[in-house]
Design a protein around this motif. Structure first.
Motif, PDB file in Angstrom:
ATOM      1  N   TYR A  67       6.692   4.836 -13.737  1.00 40.72           N
ATOM      2  CA  TYR A  67       8.009   5.367 -14.083  1.00 40.72           C
ATOM      3  C   TYR A  67       8.950   4.281 -14.586  1.00 40.72           C
ATOM      4  CZ  TYR A  67       6.416   9.721 -12.051  1.00 40.72           C
ATOM      5  OH  TYR A  67       5.718  10.868 -11.794  1.00 40.72           O
ATOM      6  N   THR A  68       9.363   3.423 -13.705  1.00 41.87           N
ATOM      7  CA  THR A  68      10.245   2.356 -14.142  1.00 41.87           C
ATOM      8  C   THR A  68       9.898   1.109 -13.364  1.00 41.87           C
ATOM      9  OG1 THR A  68      12.448   1.511 -13.682  1.00 41.87           O
ATOM     10  CG2 THR A  68      11.899   3.636 -12.736  1.00 41.87           C
ATOM     11  N   LEU A  69       9.816   0.019 -14.069  1.00 45.59           N
ATOM     12  CA  LEU A  69       9.354  -1.207 -13.437  1.00 45.59           C
ATOM     13  C   LEU A  69      10.224  -1.612 -12.257  1.00 45.59           C
ATOM     14  CD1 LEU A  69       8.138  -3.354 -16.431  1.00 45.59           C
ATOM     15  CD2 LEU A  69       6.789  -2.324 -14.613  1.00 45.59           C
ATOM     16  N   TRP A  70      11.468  -1.077 -12.208  1.00 49.08           N
ATOM     17  CA  TRP A  70      12.348  -1.443 -11.106  1.00 49.08           C
ATOM     18  C   TRP A  70      11.756  -1.074  -9.752  1.00 49.08           C
ATOM     19  CZ3 TRP A  70      15.640  -4.957 -11.773  1.00 49.08           C
ATOM     20  CH2 TRP A  70      16.262  -5.112 -13.013  1.00 49.08           C
ATOM     21  N   LEU A  71      10.967   0.007  -9.772  1.00 46.55           N
ATOM     22  CA  LEU A  71      10.372   0.432  -8.499  1.00 46.55           C
ATOM     23  C   LEU A  71       9.380  -0.594  -7.964  1.00 46.55           C
ATOM     24  CD1 LEU A  71       9.725   4.254  -8.780  1.00 46.55           C
ATOM     25  CD2 LEU A  71      10.906   3.054  -6.950  1.00 46.55           C
ATOM     26  N   CYS A  72       8.925  -1.464  -8.850  1.00 45.30           N
ATOM     27  CA  CYS A  72       8.010  -2.505  -8.381  1.00 45.30           C
ATOM     28  C   CYS A  72       8.727  -3.473  -7.450  1.00 45.30           C
ATOM     29  CB  CYS A  72       7.425  -3.276  -9.557  1.00 45.30           C
ATOM     30  SG  CYS A  72       6.282  -2.325 -10.540  1.00 45.30           S
ATOM     31  N   VAL A  73      10.029  -3.562  -7.600  1.00 44.85           N
ATOM     32  CA  VAL A  73      10.756  -4.572  -6.820  1.00 44.85           C
ATOM     33  C   VAL A  73      10.632  -4.333  -5.315  1.00 44.85           C
ATOM     34  CG1 VAL A  73      13.000  -5.598  -6.370  1.00 44.85           C
ATOM     35  CG2 VAL A  73      12.281  -5.128  -8.718  1.00 44.85           C
ATOM     36  N   PRO A  74      11.007  -3.139  -4.841  1.00 41.93           N
ATOM     37  CA  PRO A  74      10.812  -2.950  -3.390  1.00 41.93           C
ATOM     38  C   PRO A  74       9.355  -3.127  -2.983  1.00 41.93           C
ATOM     39  CG  PRO A  74      11.398  -0.869  -4.466  1.00 41.93           C
ATOM     40  CD  PRO A  74      11.629  -1.960  -5.464  1.00 41.93           C
ATOM     41  N   GLY A  75       8.443  -2.710  -3.849  1.00 44.33           N
ATOM     42  CA  GLY A  75       7.022  -2.886  -3.546  1.00 44.33           C
ATOM     43  C   GLY A  75       6.689  -4.355  -3.374  1.00 44.33           C
ATOM     44  N   ALA A  76       7.127  -5.149  -4.339  1.00 38.64           N
ATOM     45  CA  ALA A  76       6.826  -6.580  -4.281  1.00 38.64           C
ATOM     46  C   ALA A  76       7.479  -7.208  -3.056  1.00 38.64           C
ATOM     47  CB  ALA A  76       7.313  -7.258  -5.552  1.00 38.64           C
ATOM     48  N   VAL A  77       8.704  -6.771  -2.745  1.00 38.68           N
ATOM     49  CA  VAL A  77       9.390  -7.329  -1.577  1.00 38.68           C
ATOM     50  C   VAL A  77       8.575  -7.047  -0.320  1.00 38.68           C
ATOM     51  CG1 VAL A  77      11.398  -7.075  -0.089  1.00 38.68           C
ATOM     52  CG2 VAL A  77      11.688  -7.251  -2.571  1.00 38.68           C
ATOM     53  N   LEU A  78       8.148  -5.793  -0.186  1.00 35.76           N
ATOM     54  CA  LEU A  78       7.344  -5.451   0.991  1.00 35.76           C
ATOM     55  C   LEU A  78       6.073  -6.296   1.055  1.00 35.76           C
ATOM     56  CD1 LEU A  78       7.572  -1.548   1.101  1.00 35.76           C
ATOM     57  CD2 LEU A  78       8.410  -3.158   2.804  1.00 35.76           C
ATOM     58  N   ILE A  79       5.420  -6.437  -0.072  1.00 35.48           N
ATOM     59  CA  ILE A  79       4.146  -7.157  -0.069  1.00 35.48           C
ATOM     60  C   ILE A  79       4.360  -8.623   0.264  1.00 35.48           C
ATOM     61  CG2 ILE A  79       2.230  -7.915  -1.535  1.00 35.48           C
ATOM     62  CD1 ILE A  79       2.470  -5.207  -2.969  1.00 35.48           C
ATOM     63  N   LEU A  80       5.336  -9.227  -0.394  1.00 39.70           N
ATOM     64  CA  LEU A  80       5.564 -10.646  -0.128  1.00 39.70           C
ATOM     65  C   LEU A  80       5.983 -10.864   1.315  1.00 39.70           C
ATOM     66  CD1 LEU A  80       7.283 -11.747  -3.434  1.00 39.70           C
ATOM     67  CD2 LEU A  80       4.991 -12.278  -2.593  1.00 39.70           C
ATOM     68  N   MET A  81       6.865  -9.976   1.783  1.00 36.05           N
ATOM     69  CA  MET A  81       7.316 -10.091   3.173  1.00 36.05           C
ATOM     70  C   MET A  81       6.103 -10.020   4.099  1.00 36.05           C
ATOM     71  SD  MET A  81      10.344  -7.778   4.661  1.00 36.05           S
ATOM     72  CE  MET A  81       9.529  -6.453   5.493  1.00 36.05           C
ATOM     73  N   ALA A  82       5.212  -9.100   3.787  1.00 37.28           N
ATOM     74  CA  ALA A  82       4.055  -8.928   4.661  1.00 37.28           C
ATOM     75  C   ALA A  82       3.133 -10.138   4.615  1.00 37.28           C
ATOM     76  CB  ALA A  82       3.289  -7.670   4.263  1.00 37.28           C
ATOM     77  N   ILE A  83       2.934 -10.680   3.418  1.00 37.23           N
ATOM     78  CA  ILE A  83       2.045 -11.846   3.331  1.00 37.23           C
ATOM     79  C   ILE A  83       2.657 -13.008   4.119  1.00 37.23           C
ATOM     80  CG2 ILE A  83       1.086 -13.574   1.776  1.00 37.23           C
ATOM     81  CD1 ILE A  83       0.804 -11.419  -0.317  1.00 37.23           C
ATOM     82  N   TYR A  84       3.959 -13.160   3.937  1.00 46.36           N
ATOM     83  CA  TYR A  84       4.656 -14.221   4.646  1.00 46.36           C
ATOM     84  C   TYR A  84       4.564 -13.997   6.156  1.00 46.36           C
ATOM     85  CZ  TYR A  84       8.368 -17.615   5.477  1.00 46.36           C
ATOM     86  OH  TYR A  84       9.083 -18.683   5.892  1.00 46.36           O
ATOM     87  N   GLY A  85       4.863 -12.773   6.544  1.00 50.95           N
ATOM     88  CA  GLY A  85       4.812 -12.463   7.962  1.00 50.95           C
ATOM     89  C   GLY A  85       3.418 -12.647   8.538  1.00 50.95           C
ATOM     90  N   TRP A  86       2.460 -12.210   7.769  1.00 51.49           N
ATOM     91  CA  TRP A  86       1.054 -12.324   8.167  1.00 51.49           C
ATOM     92  C   TRP A  86       0.709 -13.790   8.423  1.00 51.49           C
ATOM     93  CZ3 TRP A  86      -2.706  -8.152   6.738  1.00 51.49           C
ATOM     94  CH2 TRP A  86      -4.022  -8.471   7.050  1.00 51.49           C
ATOM     95  N   SER A  87       1.138 -14.627   7.474  1.00 55.26           N
ATOM     96  CA  SER A  87       0.794 -16.045   7.596  1.00 55.26           C
ATOM     97  C   SER A  87       1.476 -16.708   8.776  1.00 55.26           C
ATOM     98  CB  SER A  87       1.203 -16.793   6.330  1.00 55.26           C
ATOM     99  OG  SER A  87       0.915 -16.036   5.205  1.00 55.26           O
ATOM    100  N   PHE A  88       2.716 -16.295   9.003  1.00 49.52           N
ATOM    101  CA  PHE A  88       3.475 -17.019  10.013  1.00 49.52           C
ATOM    102  C   PHE A  88       3.491 -16.332  11.365  1.00 49.52           C
ATOM    103  CE2 PHE A  88       4.796 -18.880   6.132  1.00 49.52           C
ATOM    104  CZ  PHE A  88       4.949 -20.206   6.453  1.00 49.52           C
ATOM    105  N   GLU A  89       2.767 -15.221  11.424  1.00 49.46           N
ATOM    106  CA  GLU A  89       2.688 -14.528  12.683  1.00 49.46           C
ATOM    107  C   GLU A  89       2.153 -15.490  13.747  1.00 49.46           C
ATOM    108  OE1 GLU A  89       1.959 -10.033  13.145  1.00 49.46           O
ATOM    109  OE2 GLU A  89       0.132 -11.009  12.534  1.00 49.46           O
ATOM    110  N   PRO A  90       2.780 -15.523  14.893  1.00 49.14           N
ATOM    111  CA  PRO A  90       2.262 -16.419  15.914  1.00 49.14           C
ATOM    112  C   PRO A  90       0.810 -16.052  16.203  1.00 49.14           C
ATOM    113  CG  PRO A  90       3.865 -14.896  16.829  1.00 49.14           C
ATOM    114  CD  PRO A  90       3.929 -14.747  15.351  1.00 49.14           C
ATOM    115  N   VAL A  91       0.012 -17.052  16.412  1.00 48.05           N
ATOM    116  CA  VAL A  91      -1.402 -16.793  16.573  1.00 48.05           C
ATOM    117  C   VAL A  91      -1.684 -15.953  17.797  1.00 48.05           C
ATOM    118  CG1 VAL A  91      -2.263 -18.730  15.288  1.00 48.05           C
ATOM    119  CG2 VAL A  91      -1.528 -19.041  17.643  1.00 48.05           C
ATOM    120  N   ASP A  92      -0.831 -16.067  18.758  1.00 50.14           N
ATOM    121  CA  ASP A  92      -1.074 -15.255  19.936  1.00 50.14           C
ATOM    122  C   ASP A  92       0.272 -15.014  20.596  1.00 50.14           C
ATOM    123  OD1 ASP A  92      -3.028 -15.477  22.965  1.00 50.14           O
ATOM    124  OD2 ASP A  92      -2.336 -13.778  21.771  1.00 50.14           O
ATOM    125  N   ASP A  93       0.334 -13.918  21.274  1.00 45.87           N
ATOM    126  CA  ASP A  93       1.580 -13.633  21.943  1.00 45.87           C
ATOM    127  C   ASP A  93       1.451 -14.001  23.405  1.00 45.87           C
ATOM    128  OD1 ASP A  93       3.480 -11.024  23.085  1.00 45.87           O
ATOM    129  OD2 ASP A  93       4.237 -12.539  21.696  1.00 45.87           O
TER     130      ASP A  93
END
Ligand code: HEA
Ligand code: HEA
Ligand code: CUA
Ligand SMILES: [Cu+2]
Lengths: 397, 658, 201, 108
Positions: free
Chosen positions: B599-625
């Motif tokens: 539809y419109t490339l603008w919709l990619c923005v929230p998608g990309a934000v979610l993905i990047l946030m998740a990759i970042y979170g995934w990487s920095f997630e504490p290894v164990d709680d």
């Protein structure tokens, strides 16, 4: 659970498959009733394989039935059955066995296959412009959404460039949805498409061959006896795929001669007033898509259709069905099926789904009732009605 | 996938990224990385789509019940059968297989979890995102209309101007990522996480078949990915891969699709072959006949499946030589499959066969699949196929192999492993209703399609005229379809009733079927931590061999009760990986990117934000709680999952890559 | 990392190999089919350039040779980075990681330049099946290289933060596998697409 | 799939002998040399029947050098090689057939 496995049920069903479909005489598309040597050779390959499959089926279901019957746990003993882990020889046996069966089948298949893909046509004599020429019988089949065009080039296809299917060179005969062939001769086909992929299929005469844009695929058909043989486009081609049918009309060679002669002539100027008025409407509204030889031979502008072509109407009345072979042009008694034709001219997409706004299919022309009457009168002057038995044979209902 | 790869791991947990702790409620389901819960999620989601795909099938059948049907218009009909095919193949059978694979594979090889639990959760959520994305097309009014194999150029913008085929192209790419990730994960799991002593040839056949399927996915998914990418570029960026007007060849699509498509059909069937290879020996009280042949024939099917794709293109005009070669290669697929069928029969032969519901379904597979296989062989004769292709004879073939093979097998699995998963049996009585209704309905629906096809009825037609001889059997088939629906209903009723009844009844006990493989060492239902202790595997069917021995006459005698052999699930010292938010977040980003492309490339923005946030979170997630349910680390060696961030042999500061 | 642990634990099973490395290799096996599909598409279409420029007219072999050489050498620096870390030589590890990333960027820069030149010469993405196939194939490869660069930079950052130690050299090894694979694919593309004589118009 | 490799646990005695930096440089030099040869063909007239096999041989040579040395397949577990080679061979065979169909066979 003291019930034998209903293997018999399925066995019955499969028996029924073979018998019922074999003797369904009111099924004009039946694949198991060949009407020509080519389809017969396919059939004679299919029948034995159905038999082989049937035998394997009986063996497997028989074994299953025995297991249900004999090896069911009936609580008569607590003992464990013998713990067999396998049997190397048996297993090699049922690896090699089927492989041998398949190898034998493969040999017959290959023979039949290369036979199917070879051609041995002989020339047919046809009268063109008063002189008899010999014609290597090969017909160009062009699919488009959602009807078929058949083009006859009596000088042969050697010099004919079919690579651009939207701009084909002029042909001697151009007809739609009903292909006419002589009996007793192998007819070659060159199949192509103007838009998406379709598939040409007359089950009684041969199997299918796809019509692929920018490709020309060779195929062939042959009919033993005169008759009308039904077909259907079998590759999904969009909205009206189900309504893209066709027929092949096989005639005695002499009748075929006559047909060729009648088709070669251009349209004659209409006589009646209504018909003349109809022609004017036609030239104003219809000629931008439809060709009528002698009226607008090469002037139809394809820009109005994606496929760049609509059925050639020069000899419309010589056909018995139209619009992808789904409507009867005549009543069973041989008179014009006027209500249907009027409905078609009134609002074609309501009769046969189309994407007229997407330039695919015939649009609603917005004609007045008077204009419709005139156009029908005009259309009736285009070509002469076919023999009555052909009309009778196309009536499906 | 590489782009989700974590390149680094922190030395210390960052406060903002504590891991979720919920053990119950919806939060638990959303963040879980336990293979068992993920398996259940896969199964539940797939069953929802099964009902959707089934309702689509019923609509098809209603439309075709009588000539000139008017239930659906031509346009809607085309969308319905396209979505029916896509849904059933990609959103029902494949995820159902994934459900069994996820739940059982780690248990059958005696592992704590899969190799990469977070990736496993990611696979599920990406699958769900893709599935919802595809079905969103109904709501947005533009479901795909090109048939499930989407032949070009009918699926190009000119001939399919709506958004439907974009949903198809992008949606299947999304579900493809899910399959690929899960394939890689399960391959590593099987190779690396087996219990001590479990050599490859002591693995259950189910595990074997799933392994073969993962290899098929691993190599087939990239092929359809290429095809779908090209289609997407054609539709959205004006490239010319399938546009004949610019000189492209539409057969390229067919080749790419079927190079994927044929291995795909074995992806659909092999899990079911695996399931019934577990069920049949159990209920016949005999070991599987010819285990090595079963394994090798499965592998052979996997390999041969790559050399036959053009049997879907016999009439496309690929030339007689190619057709001949593919015709012959296809015929020989009957050989390894035949070995399987005959070995199952030989397993039952001479046994003492209990026909409980799982066995009914398994026996149904053996016979019904054979019918479908045999019609498959009749297609493989190229000249014969020119008459059969694109008729209902083909529709009959593939429903016999898919419904009669894959789906019945999956139902066998449901009944067989239900107690393992939920701790109670499904009612055998309702189960028998379920089976017989389905079997009868199924044969009524698809049996007559053989006749219809040979009578010349084309597939994918929204209506047919009277006078072609199609009326009777179509009506018959429609009635059959509703009988199948009753069968499915019986299953649903069974699930609900059995769960209710189970509340008042004692638990099922450890070994309801006198089973054979490793998963039954754990109590029912399986505790979160799976096994209390590693199992030292000495034989194929280890569980059975611990229960039975032989007396001096070679007679089988019981040496231990199931209770003695089973673990009691009481271990408390097993380290459990903490749940994670990020898989679901990452997956949620993908549909936005997809919609953005359409539809419109603008919709990619929230998608990309979610993905990047998740990759970042995934990487920095504490290894164990540290506050997690089990703080204790025990050394589990290589069968310890690698990406829970805290595997035993992985010192915390040496976090794994993925 | 944990690969030998399994063995020392006396588990007589499993492959004794690291899960992560196995995962990467499995993934690379899968990638073969992806690039194979794109390369085949290109080969089928390389002669179908319609009225647009033909591949033989437009390729600049000397230029592409240089950028191919750059990518090839980045494989050397990649392996040197790994070797350095395995020795515990953090400093050289950083140097080589950075060099690798720079060489990769140089390659990408060359590709961007090549693309813009082609577009200027009339070869757009939509010009012909050939052009679509060419840009898609090389573009896919370019995206792979770019992802690799991002991974290398992340490694570098991690190293600067002091977390990329000898014990974690496997991470570098895995990224290296990916990097070499992308290089190997280019070896293929360079020969088959550029050096094998292409049709001219 | 590859049973033998999976059963094979013994050969895993810690840190394999990794080549020295000098060895890597040497490999790179060879690769550079072959690349130079490859590019050299561009400047020499040669019939296709010679040129193409020649290029293929050099390509495969480079390919295996990178895989064997830089990707450590020489020293690492044969299981890795098997995965990679399976993908490679499968891709080559399947797409090879595909190309053959398009190049030679598709005309009637
Ligand atoms: C679960 C999925 C599945 C399975 C397992 C199979 C199995 C087989 N299929 Fe099928 N097939 C499909 C799903 C499947 N298929 C689908 C979905 C389509 C249609 C796609 C579409 O167009 O939409 C299709 C279409 C299809 C076609 C194309 C038809 C056409 O469109 O023209 C062909 C042609 O050869 C074919 C052949 C086969 C063969 C030979 C087998 C073999 O593997 C079967 C082997 C089994 C047996 C033969 C039975 C047991 C054997 C014995 C008891 C031994 C003795 C037997 C003999 C000696 C004969 N299939
Ligand atoms: C993969 C698995 C799969 C499965 C399981 C099925 C299951 C069924 N399919 Fe399938 N079918 C395909 C895969 C599958 N199909 C594919 C790939 C195609 C080709 C598509 C294409 O051409 O592109 C196809 C095409 C296809 C056609 C041909 C359409 C055409 O060519 O025009 C038909 C026609 O009858 C049909 C019928 C059915 C029926 C009746 C079922 C039944 O077995 C379904 C049974 C399930 C239910 C009945 C659901 C039960 C629901 C409830 C219990 C809830 C009740 C609620 C209400 C009634 C409101 N299918
Ligand atoms: Cu034309 Cu279907
Ligand atoms: Cu197939």
């Amino acid at each position: 659970m003291k019930r034998p496995y209903p293997g018999w049920l399925a066995a019955l069903a499969s028996g029924a498959v073979l018998t019922l479909s074999g003797c369904a005489s009111d099924a004009p598309l039946d694949t198991l009733e060949p009407q020509g040597p080519i389809s017969r050779s396919i059939d004679s390959l299919s029948d034995p394989i159905f038999l082989v499959a049937g035998i394997v089926f009986v063996v497997i279901f028989g074994a299953t039935a025995v297991i249900w019957w004999k090896f069911r746990d009936d609580h008569s003993t607590d003992e464990f059955p013998e713990q067999v882990h396998g049997n190397f020889r048996a297993e090699v046996g049922w690896t090699v066995g089927p492989a041998v069966i398949m190898a034998v089948i493969a040999v017959f298949t290959l023979i039949s296959h290369f036979d199917l893909n070879s051609s041995d046509r002989t020339d047919i004599q046809v009268a063109v412009d008063g002189t008899t020429t010999s014609w290597d019988p090969e017909i160009v089949v062009v699919g488009q959404q959602w009807w078929w065009e058949f083009r006859y080039y009596f000088d042969g296809l050697d010099g004919v460039d079919l690579s651009d299917s939207r701009n084909l060179p002029p042909a001697d005969i151009v007809t739609a949805n009903q292909m006419v062939i002589p009996t007793g001769s192998e007819i070659g086909l060159s199949i192509t498409s103007r838009d998406v992929i379709h598939s040409f299929w007359i089950p009684a005469l041969n199997g299918k061959r796809d019509a692929v844009p920018r490709r020309v695929s060779p195929w062939k058909i042959e009919a033993d006896v005169p008759g009308v043989y039904f077909g259907q486009c079998t590759e999904f081609c969009g909205l009206s795929h189900s309504r893209m049918r066709m027929q092949t009309v096989a005639m005695e060679p002499a009748d075929f001669q006559a047909w060729v002669e009648s088709q070669m002539g251009p349209a004659v100027a209409p006589k009646g007033v209504a018909a003349q008025r109809g022609q004017e409407v036609f030239e104003g509204q219809c000629a931008r898509c439809h060709v009528v030889n002698g009226v607008n031979d090469a002037t139809s502008s394809g820009a109005d259709l994606v496929a760049n072509a609509a059925p050639n109407l020069t000899h419309l009345m010589s056909r018995t069905t139209y619009a992808g072979g789904i409507f009867n042009l005549y009543e069973p008694n041989g008179t014009l099926n006027r209500p249907q034709l009027e409905a078609w001219l009134r609002n074609a997409p309501a009769e046969k789904p189309a994407y007229a706004e997407g330039r695919r299919g015939m649009p609603a022309m917005g004609l007045s009732e008077g204009q419709i009457d005139d156009v029908v009168a005009y259309l009736q002057t285009l070509g002469e009605a076919p023999a009555f038995d052909i009309i009778a044979a196309t009536e499906v209902e | 996938m590489t782009d989700t790869m974590e390149l680094e791991a922190p030395a210390r947990p960052l406060g903002a990224y504590t891991r979720p702790k919920a053990n119950t409620g919806w939060r638990d389901w959303v963040t879980t990385i336990d293979h068992k819960k993920i398996g259940i999620l896969y199964g539940a989601a797939a069953m929802v789509f099964f009902v959707i795909g089934g309702i689509e099938a019923l609509l098809i059948r209603l439309q075709l019940a009588t000539p000139d049907g008017t239930v659906l218009g031509a346009d809607t009909y085309n969308r319905v059968f396209t979505m029916h095919g896509v849904t059933m193949v990609f959103l029902v059978i494949m995820p159902l297989a994934a459900a069994f694979a996820n739940y059982l594979l780690p248990l059958q090889v005696g592992a704590r979890d899969v190799a990469f639990p977070r990736l496993n959760a990611l696979s599920f959520w990406i699958f769900l995102a893709g599935a919802l994305f595809l079905n969103m097309s109904w709501i947005l009014g533009d479901a795909p209309d090109g048939g499930w194999f989407a032949y070009a150029p009918n699926t190009g913008v000119v001939f399919s101007p709506g958004k439907g085929m974009d949903f198809y192209a992008i949606g299947l790419q999304i579900t493809g990522i899910a399959s690929l990730v899960s394939a890689m994960n399960l391959i590593v799991t099987v190779l690396n996480m087996r219990a001590p002593g479990m050599t490859l040839f002591k693995m259950p056949v189910f595990t074997w078949m799933i392994l073969v399927v993962q290899f098929l996915l691993l190599f087939a998914i990239p092929v359809i990915t290429v095809a779908l990418f090209l289609l997407m570029f054609d539709r959205n960026f004006g490239s010319n891969f399938f546009n004949p007007e610019m000189g492209a060849d539409p057969l390229l699509w067919q080749h790419l699709f079927w190079i994927f498509g044929h291995p795909e059909v074995y992806i659909l069937i092999l899990p079911s072959f695996g399931i019934i290879s577990e069920v049949i020996p159990t209920f016949s009280r005999k070991p599987l006949f010819g285990y090595p042949f079963m394994v090798f024939s499965g592998i052979a099917i996997g390999f041969m499946g790559w050399g036959v794709w053009a049997h879907h293109m016999f009439v496309s005009g690929i030339g007689p030589i190619s057709v001949a070669a593919f015709s012959v290669s296809t015929m020989f697929i009957a050989v390894p499959t035949g070995v399987k069928i005959l070995n199952w029969l030989a397993t039952m032969w001479g046994g003492r066969v209990r026909f409980n519901t799982p066995m009914l379904f398994a026996s149904g597979v053996v016979s019904m699949f054979t019918i479908g296989g045999l019609s498959g062989v009749t297609h493989s004769l190229a000249p014969a196929d020119t008459q059969q292709t694109d008729t209902y004879y083909i529709v009959a073939h593939f429903h016999y192999v898919i419904f009669g093979g894959a789906l019945l097998g999956i139902f066998a699995g449901f009944y067989f492993w239900w107690p393992k998963v939920f701790g109670h049996l499904l009612s055998d009585k309702l189960g028998k209703w379920n089976f017989w209704l389905m079997l009868v309905g199924f044969n009524m629906t698809f049996g007559p399609m053989h006749i219809l096809g040979l009578q010349g009825m084309s597939r994918r037609i929204d209506s047919y005229s009277p006078g072609f001889g199609f009326e009777f059997w179509n009506m018959f088939a429609t009635i059959g379809a509703f009988i199948i629906a009753l069968g499915v209903l019986a299953f649903i009723v069974n699930v609900v009733m059995s769960a209710r009844r189970a509340r008042h009844e004692p638990p099922v006990g450890p070994d309801p079927w006198d089973a054979r493989s490793l998963e039954w060492f754990t109590p029912n239902p399986t505790p979160v931590h799976n096994f209390d202790d590693d199992i030292q595997v000495e034989a194929l069917d280890e569980f059975w061999h611990r229960k039975y021995g032989e007396d001096q006459n070679g007679q089988v005698v019981r040496v231990a009760s199931a209770e003695e052999v089973c673990q009691d699930g009481s271990a408390t010292d097993t380290h459990l990986p903490s749940p994670s938010y990020w898989p679901v977040v990452l997956a949620a980003g993908l549909p936005f990117v997809g919609l953005g492309l359409m539809y419109t490339l603008w919709l990619c923005v929230p998608g990309a934000v979610l993905i990047l946030m998740a990759i970042y979170g995934w990487s920095f997630e504490p290894v164990d709680d540290p506050d997690g349910p089990h703080g204790h680390h025990n050394d589990h060696g290589s069968d310890e999952p690698a990406d829970d961030g805290a595997s035993g042999t992985t010192p915390a500061e040496e976090a794994p890559v993925v | 990392m944990s690969d030998t642990a399994a063995v020392s634990h006396g588990h007589g099973t499993g492959t004794g190999l690291s899960n992560n490395k196995l995962l990467m290799w499995v993934f690379l096996g899968s990638e073969c089919l992806l690039f194979g599909g794109l390369i085949s598409t290109y080969l089928i279409y390389r002669g179908r350039f319609g009225d647009g420029p033909a591949p033989g007219d437009i390729f600049d072999i000397p230029f592409t040779s240089v950028s191919s050489f750059v990518l090839l050498m980045s494989s050397l620096t990649m392996v040197l980075a790994l070797a350095a870390l395995q020795r515990g030589d953090i400093r050289n590890n950083r140097v080589w990681l950075l060099t690798t990333a720079l060489l990769g960027s140089l390659f990408i820069g060359g590709q961007v330049y090549e693309f813009t030149t082609f577009v200027r010469e009339g070869l757009g993405y939509t010009t012909s099946p050939f052009s679509s196939a060419f840009f898609t194939l090389t573009g896919f490869h370019g995206v792979h290289v770019s992802l690799g660069i991002i991974m290398l930079m992340s490694l570098l950052i991690s190293s600067l933060r002091g977390t990329l130690t000898k014990e974690r050299s496997e991470t570098v090894e895995i990224v290296g596998l990916y990097w070499h694979f992308v290089d190997v694919v280019w070896i293929f593309i360079f020969t088959v697409i550029y050096l094998v004589p292409s049709p001219t118009s | 799939m590859s049973t033998a490799a999976a059963e094979h646990v013994d050969s895993n005695d810690e840190e394999h002998e990794h080549p020295s930096d000098a060895k890597y440089m040497q490999i790179a030099a060879i690769l550079a040399f072959v690349t130079a040869l490859e590019v050299g063909t561009y400047f020499v007239e040669m019939p296709g029947a010679v040129l193409i096999p020649l290029l293929m041989v050099m390509m495969v040579y480079k390919f295996f050098y990178v895989a064997a040395w830089f990707m450590h397949l020489r020293f690492d577990s044969p299981l890795f090689t098997k995965f990679f080679v399976t993908g490679l061979v499968l891709a080559t065979v399947v797409y090879g057939i595909l190309l053959t169909i398009f190049e030679f066979w598709h005309k009637g």
